[in-house]
Design a protein around this motif. Structure first.
Motif: not given
Length: 207
Positions: A141-152, A161-174
């Protein structure tokens, strides 16, 4: 003297979303990454990095990719491809980029709490292509927001020769109808800490 692994990296990336219909979503991303693994030495045992000694492996170059997603109310599936730079070593000549699949799967309500899996995808401006598993909350909707928490898993050179593991956080605001302001970051072993911010452009522009 204390010694441990560390990763130094510089990343720039951007995202454009094209939504011809509410259920069809084309996500394109591109950027550049320069990363190197090494050992971080603390001579006084305080834990602070006073000397960075790089390993032979580096991970640098441009990347680009995209996904075509089918967005349903309770499930979303996306398939695409990404071009990633190859890891470079002193005794191996630099090669061209490698082409890898890019995948997305969301299980749960589109507006609400859901679980999402992404493989080789840039989900926030300033991030490299990474593989993540996490939980997100989406308000539409008009006030759309997204919050995310996970592992990457990031595509950085690492011991073994392996990837690096990290805790990941994200937020999106319109930002009106043309896009979102994106904020995020990740924290991992070896003093790997990153904070990013950027814009995601929506096409066509919502009015």
């Amino acid at each position: 003297m204390l010694q441990k692994r560390a990763v130094t990296a510089l990343i720039a990336s951007g995202i454009v979303d094209y939504l011809p219909t509410p259920s069809i979503h084309l996500a394109a991303f591109a950027g550049r990454v320069s990363a190197q693994a090494g050992s971080c030495t603390s001579v006084n045992g305080s834990g602070e990095c006073s000397l960075f000694e790089p390993f032979e492996g580096t991970f640098a170059g441009t990347f680009a990719g995209g996904l075509l997603l089918r967005e349903g109310n309770k499930i979303a599936v996306g398939l695409g491809a990404v071009s990633l730079p190859r890891e470079q070593w002193k005794d191996v000549a630099s090669g061209s980029n490698r082409l890898l699949p890019s995948l997305h799967l969301r299980v749960g309500r589109r507006a609400g709490t859901n679980a999402a899996i992404d493989i080789n995808r840039v989900s926030a401006a300033g991030e490299p292509p990474m593989s993540t598993l996490g939980v997100q909350f989406v308000k539409t909707g008009a006030s759309r927001k997204t919050f995310y928490l996970g592992l990457g898993v990031l595509p950085y050179p690492d011991v073994g020769d392996e990837g690096a593991i990290a805790a990941v956080g994200r937020a999106a605001f319109p930002l009106g109808g043309f896009g979102d302001a994106l904020f995020g970051g990740y924290v991992g072993a070896g003093q790997m800490i990153a904070v990013n911010a950027g814009l995601r452009l929506h096409l066509p522009v919502e009015r």
